[in-house]
Motif scaffolding. Structure first.
Motif, PDB file in Angstrom:
ATOM      1  N   ALA A   1       4.108 -48.883  -9.334  1.00 50.49           N
ATOM      2  CA  ALA A   1       3.685 -50.270  -9.140  1.00 50.49           C
ATOM      3  C   ALA A   1       2.167 -50.410  -9.239  1.00 50.49           C
ATOM      4  CB  ALA A   1       4.182 -50.784  -7.793  1.00 50.49           C
ATOM      5  N   MET A   2       1.431 -49.454  -8.661  1.00 49.61           N
ATOM      6  CA  MET A   2      -0.029 -49.527  -8.745  1.00 49.61           C
ATOM      7  C   MET A   2      -0.517 -49.315 -10.173  1.00 49.61           C
ATOM      8  SD  MET A   2      -1.227 -50.564  -6.006  1.00 49.61           S
ATOM      9  CE  MET A   2      -2.924 -50.434  -6.506  1.00 49.61           C
TER      10      MET A   2
ATOM     11  N   TYR B   1       5.271 -56.814  -9.217  1.00 52.79           N
ATOM     12  CA  TYR B   1       4.812 -55.437  -9.076  1.00 52.79           C
ATOM     13  C   TYR B   1       3.811 -55.292  -7.934  1.00 52.79           C
ATOM     14  CZ  TYR B   1       1.587 -57.472 -12.537  1.00 52.79           C
ATOM     15  OH  TYR B   1       0.747 -58.295 -13.226  1.00 52.79           O
ATOM     16  N   THR B   2       3.084 -56.351  -7.608  1.00 47.83           N
ATOM     17  CA  THR B   2       2.198 -56.312  -6.443  1.00 47.83           C
ATOM     18  C   THR B   2       3.022 -56.277  -5.161  1.00 47.83           C
ATOM     19  OG1 THR B   2       0.558 -57.573  -7.697  1.00 47.83           O
ATOM     20  CG2 THR B   2       0.251 -57.435  -5.322  1.00 47.83           C
TER      21      THR B   2
ATOM     22  N   ALA C   1       6.320 -50.552  -0.948  1.00 49.91           N
ATOM     23  CA  ALA C   1       6.300 -49.086  -0.918  1.00 49.91           C
ATOM     24  C   ALA C   1       5.456 -48.576   0.245  1.00 49.91           C
ATOM     25  CB  ALA C   1       5.780 -48.532  -2.242  1.00 49.91           C
ATOM     26  N   VAL C   2       4.323 -49.198   0.486  1.00 48.98           N
ATOM     27  CA  VAL C   2       3.468 -48.792   1.601  1.00 48.98           C
ATOM     28  C   VAL C   2       4.179 -49.039   2.933  1.00 48.98           C
ATOM     29  CG1 VAL C   2       1.309 -49.322   2.809  1.00 48.98           C
ATOM     30  CG2 VAL C   2       1.317 -49.111   0.327  1.00 48.98           C
TER      31      VAL C   2
ATOM     32  N   GLN D   1      10.383 -49.014 -11.727  1.00 53.92           N
ATOM     33  CA  GLN D   1      10.278 -49.431 -10.326  1.00 53.92           C
ATOM     34  C   GLN D   1      11.658 -49.677  -9.730  1.00 53.92           C
ATOM     35  OE1 GLN D   1       7.444 -52.695  -9.884  1.00 53.92           O
ATOM     36  NE2 GLN D   1       6.178 -51.744 -11.463  1.00 53.92           N
TER      37      GLN D   1
ATOM     38  N   SER E   1       4.390 -52.790  -4.689  1.00 50.91           N
ATOM     39  CA  SER E   1       3.427 -51.822  -4.150  1.00 50.91           C
ATOM     40  C   SER E   1       3.238 -52.023  -2.649  1.00 50.91           C
ATOM     41  CB  SER E   1       2.090 -51.913  -4.892  1.00 50.91           C
ATOM     42  OG  SER E   1       1.497 -53.180  -4.702  1.00 50.91           O
ATOM     43  N   ILE E   2       3.245 -53.269  -2.194  1.00 48.89           N
ATOM     44  CA  ILE E   2       3.158 -53.543  -0.756  1.00 48.89           C
ATOM     45  C   ILE E   2       4.409 -53.013  -0.045  1.00 48.89           C
ATOM     46  CG2 ILE E   2       3.146 -55.406   0.958  1.00 48.89           C
ATOM     47  CD1 ILE E   2       1.443 -57.016  -1.094  1.00 48.89           C
TER      48      ILE E   2
ATOM     49  N   ALA F   1       9.455 -43.571  -2.268  1.00 48.03           N
ATOM     50  CA  ALA F   1       8.559 -44.716  -2.066  1.00 48.03           C
ATOM     51  C   ALA F   1       7.164 -44.414  -2.591  1.00 48.03           C
ATOM     52  CB  ALA F   1       8.508 -45.088  -0.587  1.00 48.03           C
ATOM     53  N   LEU F   2       6.739 -43.167  -2.472  1.00 45.20           N
ATOM     54  CA  LEU F   2       5.446 -42.757  -3.038  1.00 45.20           C
ATOM     55  C   LEU F   2       5.473 -42.880  -4.563  1.00 45.20           C
ATOM     56  CD1 LEU F   2       2.691 -41.619  -2.199  1.00 45.20           C
ATOM     57  CD2 LEU F   2       3.648 -39.340  -2.467  1.00 45.20           C
TER      58      LEU F   2
ATOM     59  N   GLY G   1       5.397 -46.594  -5.326  1.00 47.27           N
ATOM     60  CA  GLY G   1       4.048 -47.139  -5.170  1.00 47.27           C
ATOM     61  C   GLY G   1       3.129 -46.749  -6.313  1.00 47.27           C
TER      62      GLY G   1
END
Length: 191
Positions: free
Chosen positions: A87-88, A113-114, A120-121, A49, A117-118, A80-81, A84
């Motif tokens: 992270a997911m 990691y949560t 990255a979106v 990450q 993921s946020i 970023a994809l 994400g």
């Protein structure tokens, strides 16, 4: 009227690109601080990450230093994809852990990691909005606006390089030149 609007739009987009870079650099610094002060060794997915975050920032730094180009936003969105997805994967690995124990400590109620993921979106959404709003894809960057812009961009690039080197050094001290352990407990090479 439209030229003034475009000037302010270009300056605003350049400033937001700088904020994006500083935000990601701060996330990497916070992760390093947590690693040392809370003795939380990053797992292999955490290290991936961090690498994806660095890949995500490099095209935006290019937009800050040189003329903004849509290709850089595309590369940043692809990184970023990737970020994400990594992270997911980690979120899904720990989704059934009892009482949300997960890997590592939490920050404001969520594991790192949560948050990643946020982030990255948000970065993907931001890059899509900015690249669709740009009429001039080769608009002047923050670096070319004035002397302050040159200094800010130069300091940001230097800060990114130092942060990247710090992550390389800490990863080497944790894993050496071999595969990192799934649940690291100690450094292989002490700093």
């Amino acid at each position: 009227m439209s030229n003034i609007y475009l000037t302010y739009l270009n300056k605003g987009i350049a400033f937001l690109a700088w904020v994006e870079c500083i935000g990601v650099i701060l996330v990497l610094i916070i992760a390093s601080v947590l690693q040392f002060y809370l003795a939380e060794l990053p797992c292999p997915l955490c290290l991936l990450q961090r690498a994806a975050m660095m890949l995500m920032v490099i095209p935006i730094l290019l937009n800050l230093r040189y003329k903004r180009h849509i290709f850089n936003y595309t590369l940043s969105s692809l990184a970023a994809l990737l970020l994400g997805g990594i992270a997911m994967r980690q979120v899904l690995l720990h989704i059934n852990d009892p009482q949300g124990s997960g890997y590592g400590n939490t920050l404001l109620g969520f594991h790192l990691y949560t948050w990643v993921s946020i982030m990255a979106v948000i970065v993907i959404a931001y890059n899509c909005i900015v690249s669709s709003a740009l009429r001039e894809y080769k608009a002047p960057s923050l670096y070319y606006q004035n002397q302050l812009g040159k200094r800010v961009v130069s300091i940001t690039i230097l800060l990114f390089i130092v942060t990247a080197l710090l992550n390389v050094i800490t990863t080497y001290s944790e894993c050496g030149l071999q595969q990192c352990p799934d649940n690291p407990t100690h450094y292989i090479h002490e700093l």
